[in-house]
Design an enzyme around this catalytic site. Structure first.
Site, PDB file in Angstrom:
ATOM      1  N   GLN A 314      -1.796  -8.733   0.818  1.00  0.00           N
ATOM      2  CA  GLN A 314      -1.330  -7.292   0.097  1.00  0.00           C
ATOM      3  C   GLN A 314       0.067  -7.138   0.617  1.00  0.00           C
ATOM      4  O   GLN A 314       0.567  -7.484   1.512  1.00  0.00           O
ATOM      5  CB  GLN A 314      -2.237  -6.522   0.651  1.00  0.00           C
ATOM      6  CG  GLN A 314      -3.981  -5.793   0.507  1.00  0.00           C
ATOM      7  CD  GLN A 314      -4.274  -6.967   1.337  1.00  0.00           C
ATOM      8  OE1 GLN A 314      -3.963  -8.216   2.447  1.00  0.00           O
ATOM      9  NE2 GLN A 314      -5.338  -5.908   2.156  1.00  0.00           N
ATOM     10  N   GLN A 336      -1.100  -9.466  -5.566  1.00  0.00           N
ATOM     11  CA  GLN A 336      -2.227  -8.398  -4.786  1.00  0.00           C
ATOM     12  C   GLN A 336      -1.726  -7.082  -4.315  1.00  0.00           C
ATOM     13  O   GLN A 336      -1.259  -7.364  -3.606  1.00  0.00           O
ATOM     14  CB  GLN A 336      -3.147  -9.313  -3.656  1.00  0.00           C
ATOM     15  CG  GLN A 336      -4.130  -8.068  -2.951  1.00  0.00           C
ATOM     16  CD  GLN A 336      -4.850  -9.157  -2.097  1.00  0.00           C
ATOM     17  OE1 GLN A 336      -4.752 -10.411  -1.246  1.00  0.00           O
ATOM     18  NE2 GLN A 336      -5.497  -8.203  -1.207  1.00  0.00           N
ATOM     19  N   ASP A 337      -2.802  -5.662  -4.982  1.00  0.00           N
ATOM     20  CA  ASP A 337      -1.302  -5.268  -3.861  1.00  0.00           C
ATOM     21  C   ASP A 337      -0.520  -4.132  -4.969  1.00  0.00           C
ATOM     22  O   ASP A 337       0.332  -3.677  -4.202  1.00  0.00           O
ATOM     23  CB  ASP A 337      -2.529  -4.247  -2.670  1.00  0.00           C
ATOM     24  CG  ASP A 337      -3.141  -4.308  -2.664  1.00  0.00           C
ATOM     25  OD1 ASP A 337      -4.246  -4.590  -3.275  1.00  0.00           O
ATOM     26  OD2 ASP A 337      -3.569  -4.523  -0.996  1.00  0.00           O
ATOM     27  N   ASP A 358      -6.576  -6.467  -7.234  1.00  0.00           N
ATOM     28  CA  ASP A 358      -6.913  -5.525  -6.775  1.00  0.00           C
ATOM     29  C   ASP A 358      -5.172  -4.518  -7.066  1.00  0.00           C
ATOM     30  O   ASP A 358      -4.733  -3.460  -6.468  1.00  0.00           O
ATOM     31  CB  ASP A 358      -7.263  -4.496  -5.657  1.00  0.00           C
ATOM     32  CG  ASP A 358      -8.240  -5.648  -5.182  1.00  0.00           C
ATOM     33  OD1 ASP A 358      -9.208  -5.779  -6.609  1.00  0.00           O
ATOM     34  OD2 ASP A 358      -8.326  -5.435  -4.562  1.00  0.00           O
ATOM     35  N   ARG A 425     -13.026  -3.719  -9.173  1.00  0.00           N
ATOM     36  CA  ARG A 425     -14.326  -3.809  -8.244  1.00  0.00           C
ATOM     37  C   ARG A 425     -14.116  -2.463  -7.562  1.00  0.00           C
ATOM     38  O   ARG A 425     -13.480  -2.016  -7.423  1.00  0.00           O
ATOM     39  CB  ARG A 425     -14.076  -5.057  -7.784  1.00  0.00           C
ATOM     40  CG  ARG A 425     -12.831  -5.044  -7.121  1.00  0.00           C
ATOM     41  CD  ARG A 425     -13.083  -6.471  -6.125  1.00  0.00           C
ATOM     42  NE  ARG A 425     -11.922  -6.723  -4.981  1.00  0.00           N
ATOM     43  CZ  ARG A 425     -11.773  -7.732  -4.152  1.00  0.00           C
ATOM     44  NH1 ARG A 425     -12.138  -8.243  -4.098  1.00  0.00           N
ATOM     45  NH2 ARG A 425     -10.094  -7.828  -3.829  1.00  0.00           N
TER      46      ARG A 425
END
Length: 519
Positions: A314, A336-337, A358, A425
């Site tokens: 993250q 990510q993130d 994500d 998700r």
């Protein structure tokens, strides 16, 4: 392992809270109203034992009493949390605790907005701020979990605040979104001269301060300009023009810095970059290169970047918890993130978002319109565009992606066959995301959506698709989860538009950002 004194105190609290004697069930009004909430036990205990609750014969009276005791418990929880700093045993626990101090402070501020008699708020605004308050408490918990530390501290913080907020959300639900006025304190958001900034080719002529690395402005760093903004008088729009250049800074625009406008020279020209990450010891919350908390923020013509790379997990480029915030013609780059749409109402128009896992996530009520969403080449060969974080069915939050394009970034083109890319998700139990009239390229997997873990949230999530186009838009082989639906009703789809979902018609016109109110 829980120590015996702590365990004993927790058992005592549980026994006390569940005792009819402790509740004093003589108050039939309270018992009746609390029976309509998701957490009647805590509701009854705190309201029956609140000496200043007043009459609760009508629903508005009950909600008022419930908010009052929720604020009291939140204030005590904030005080408890601040006092736990000395119990942190290492840097990771301290990092998670630091987040919680800030988050509990913001929770008190948001609940305060719902009870201030001098500035009545609408039912919808109340639901927004309660949603944010609950999100804050969940974010506090998430920080300790992701760093794998400090679980023993969490029971000492919450003080039943989460259940009380959840009760208030349940009783206040179904507020109208379309008939709300400006958020209180924001009637003079943008002066007529400032509105031109969004279209101006010479923003320096109208800025309050100019940032330039070559010394031609008022400051050489953005951080210095933000500090100066905190010393200004009044709360009107304060415009910071950031000239082209790469600024290696981590910026925090705090809750007291309202109505800040950050204007750059365009995507790829004015770049703010950092490299904090969970892999590097930060929480996701604090990994952001730029974090915006002050309400009414506007960003235009800036690239927000996190260069930690996919190996550090993250790593946020931008985090926004700014209510009624706007990002126009900006770029968000990470893996990510990438983009943390943490909380409150947000609008993104003509922006570019790059990432892998994500990479659009959080629990704001947010609409993306006319944006480019670029999936990059992920190390584990799986991309998930969204991970929405609604934890309560009555939070008025979700991610709405309208008239956008989901395509492969340059590093993914040519290898898309070896990578699975999903629309989202379920990060949390009531995850809610919709794609409306959006172009989905062939990189989107036929299943469309990916589970988080086993059957978690598959029945309680809300994932919808409405009139999308492109080779990846076919719903013939989509997931068969109870919570997924192909939206065919115009009325249902319209719930997630700018006008309805974020009440944009009441506040976006003042910013002069182009937007489509409906479908």
């Amino acid at each position: 392992m829980t120590s015996f004194p702590l365990l004993a105190s927790l058992i005592f609290c549980c026994i006390f809270l569940l005792s009819p004697v402790a509740y004093g069930y003589t108050n039939s009004e309270i018992t009746s109203w609390c029976g309509q909430t998701p957490h009647p036990e805590s509701c009854e205990y705190f309201l029956v034992n609140n000496q200043n609750k007043g009459s609760v014969k009508q629903k508005p009276d009950f909600i008022k009493a419930l908010l009052k005791v929720t604020l009291e418990r939140a204030e005590q929880a904030e005080s408890n949390t601040r006092g736990l700093g000395t119990k942190c045993r290492n840097k990771l626990e301290k990092a998670a605790w630091d987040d919680c101090v800030l988050l509990y402070e913001n929770t008190v501020q948001r609940i305060n907005l719902t009870v201030d008699p001098r500035k009545p708020c609408s039912q919808y605004e109340m639901q927004t701020w309660l949603s944010t308050a609950l999100t804050n408490l969940q974010t506090c918990i998430d920080g300790f979990k992701e760093l794998g530390v400090g679980g023993y501290l969490l029971p000492l913080m919450n003080n039943n605040v989460s259940s009380l907020i959840s009760n208030a959300l349940a009783m206040n639900k179904n507020g109208s979104q379309s008939n709300t006025g400006y958020q209180k304190g924001f009637p003079d958001w943008v002066k007529p001269g400032d509105r031109k900034l969004l279209q101006s080719t010479n923003p320096s002529s109208q800025a309050n301060v100019v940032v330039a690395q070559d010394g031609s402005g008022n400051y050489k760093t953005i951080g210095e300009a933000v500090t100066a903004a905190g010393k200004r008088s009044g709360s009107g729009r304060y415009v910071i023009y950031v000239k082209a250049g790469t600024y290696k800074e981590n910026i925090e625009i705090g809750t007291k810095l309202k109505n800040i406008m950050l204007v750059g020279d365009g995507i790829g020209k004015t770049i703010i970059t950092g490299s904090k990450s969970v892999g590097g010891g930060a929480t996701t919350f604090k990994s952001a290169t730029v974090a915006v908390e002050g309400d009414g923020f506007i960003g235009r013509g800036i690239t927000f970047r996190n260069t930690a790379g996919p190996q550090n997990h993250q790593a946020v480029a931008l985090r926004s918890g700014s209510d009624l915030s706007v990002f126009y013609q900006c770029s968000f780059e990470g893996y990510q993130d990438t983009l943390y749409v943490h909380s409150d109402r947000q609008f993104y128009r003509e922006c570019d978002i790059y990432g892998t896992v994500d990479f659009i996530f959080g629990n704001a009520a947010v609409v993306f319109q006319n944006c480019n969403i670029y999936a990059r080449n992920p190390p584990n060969k799986t991309n998930t565009v969204t991970a929405q974080g609604r934890t309560d069915p009555n939070q008025n939050t979700g991610i709405s992606i309208q008239n956008c394009r989901v395509t492969a970034a340059s590093d993914l083109k040519g290898v898309t066959g070896s990578v699975k890319t999903y629309l989202g998700r379920p990060w949390k139990q009531y995850s809610r995301t919709v794609f409306l009239k959006t172009f989905l390229d062939s990189l989107v997997d036929p299943a469309g959506w990916m589970p988080w873990s086993g059957n978690f949230a598959l029945d309680t999530l809300y994932y919808g698709e409405y009139l999308n186009t492109g080779p990846g838009s076919s719903t013939a082989n989509r997931v068969s989860w109870k919570g997924y639906r192909v939206i065919t009703s115009v009325t249902e789809a319209a719930k997630f538009t700018v006008g309805n979902f974020i009440a944009g018609g009441s506040w976006l016109p003042a910013t002069n950002v182009p937007f489509t109110s409906g479908l």
